[in-house]
Design a protein around this motif. Sequence first.
Motif, short mmCIF file in Angstrom:
data_model
loop_
_atom_site.label_atom_id
_atom_site.label_comp_id
_atom_site.label_asym_id
_atom_site.label_seq_id
_atom_site.Cartn_x
_atom_site.Cartn_y
_atom_site.Cartn_z
N ALA A 20 -14.54 -7.68 10.70
CA ALA A 20 -13.51 -8.63 10.26
C ALA A 20 -13.74 -9.04 8.81
O ALA A 20 -12.78 -9.17 8.03
N ALA A 21 -15.00 -9.23 8.42
CA ALA A 21 -15.31 -9.61 7.03
C ALA A 21 -14.92 -8.50 6.06
O ALA A 21 -14.34 -8.76 5.00
N VAL A 22 -15.22 -7.25 6.42
CA VAL A 22 -14.83 -6.11 5.58
C VAL A 22 -13.31 -6.00 5.51
O VAL A 22 -12.74 -5.76 4.43
N ALA A 23 -12.65 -6.18 6.64
CA ALA A 23 -11.18 -6.12 6.67
C ALA A 23 -10.57 -7.18 5.78
O ALA A 23 -9.65 -6.91 4.98
N SER A 30 -6.53 -5.97 -2.01
CA SER A 30 -5.26 -5.26 -2.24
C SER A 30 -4.10 -6.22 -2.47
O SER A 30 -2.95 -5.79 -2.50
N GLY A 31 -4.41 -7.50 -2.56
CA GLY A 31 -3.37 -8.48 -2.89
C GLY A 31 -2.69 -9.14 -1.71
O GLY A 31 -1.75 -9.91 -1.88
N VAL A 126 3.28 -4.28 10.47
CA VAL A 126 2.05 -3.50 10.62
C VAL A 126 1.21 -4.14 11.71
O VAL A 126 1.04 -5.37 11.74
N PHE A 127 0.70 -3.30 12.61
CA PHE A 127 -0.11 -3.78 13.75
C PHE A 127 -1.32 -2.85 13.82
O PHE A 127 -1.18 -1.68 14.17
N LEU A 128 -2.49 -3.37 13.50
CA LEU A 128 -3.70 -2.55 13.48
C LEU A 128 -4.74 -3.11 14.46
O LEU A 128 -4.86 -4.33 14.61
N ALA A 129 -5.47 -2.21 15.08
CA ALA A 129 -6.57 -2.60 15.97
C ALA A 129 -7.85 -1.93 15.48
O ALA A 129 -7.88 -0.71 15.30
N LEU A 192 -8.81 2.20 5.05
CA LEU A 192 -7.52 2.02 5.70
C LEU A 192 -6.83 0.74 5.23
O LEU A 192 -5.65 0.77 4.85
N LEU A 193 -7.56 -0.35 5.22
CA LEU A 193 -6.93 -1.63 4.84
C LEU A 193 -6.73 -1.74 3.33
O LEU A 193 -5.80 -2.43 2.89
N GLY A 194 -7.54 -1.05 2.57
CA GLY A 194 -7.35 -1.04 1.13
C GLY A 194 -6.08 -0.32 0.71
O GLY A 194 -5.53 -0.59 -0.35
N ARG A 195 -5.61 0.60 1.56
CA ARG A 195 -4.39 1.36 1.26
C ARG A 195 -3.13 0.72 1.83
O ARG A 195 -2.04 1.22 1.62
N LEU A 196 -3.29 -0.35 2.57
CA LEU A 196 -2.15 -0.98 3.23
C LEU A 196 -1.23 -1.62 2.20
O LEU A 196 -1.66 -2.36 1.33
N ARG A 197 0.03 -1.28 2.29
CA ARG A 197 1.04 -1.83 1.35
C ARG A 197 2.17 -2.47 2.10
O ARG A 197 2.52 -2.11 3.17
#
Length: 197
Positions: A20-23, A30-31, A126-129, A192-197
């Motif tokens: 969770a901390a990394v996410a 990424s803003g 967006v829904f990520l697990a 993965l989360l760094g690329r989320l737009r």
Amino acid sequence: MRILLVLAHPLENSFAASTAAVAKEALEGSGHTVDLLDLYREDFDPRLTIAERGSYHAKSQDTSAVAGLVERLKAADGLVLVFPQWWFNFPAILKGFFDRVFAPGVAFDHDPDGGRIIPRLQNIRVFLALTTTGSPWWVVHLYMGNPVRRLLKRGIAAFCSRGVDFRMISLHDMDRATEAKRKRHLERVRTLLGRLR
């Protein structure tokens, strides 16, 4: 985007907490705006109340006891869940979150003609697990049929938000995972989360 990041693990020093901390770091980098909901630290009670169940099929379900969480869900553009799989399922506290917060009038409406439920969470794009399993990959996928993924993708995500972008990444065989394997998994999460737009 505004992301509701839900953590479901009782231990503050768990691998789930590290995930969770990394996410959170990757999303904010990424803003995105992140609302961290740590179910244990916020003392969430997963038990469905008598009033909640009693009003489940009423015109308006009583969600007053979880009104703050409902508002946080409605304010989000994306949902990221971080949790371990225990007995090939959600931790009880996360199941309770779905039972109480993903309620009629919030996440869906009942079809008055008795058909398929009508999604209401169109704000969630967006829904990520992000999860771990104690079992090896082949047990989860081949023997058990990956039940958590099915429940999330075909059930909760699809029934609550049309066209939602659903993704799940898992670290299998967690109990025997080396430090290097855990670090690789965290890097997958970060990417993965760094690329989320």
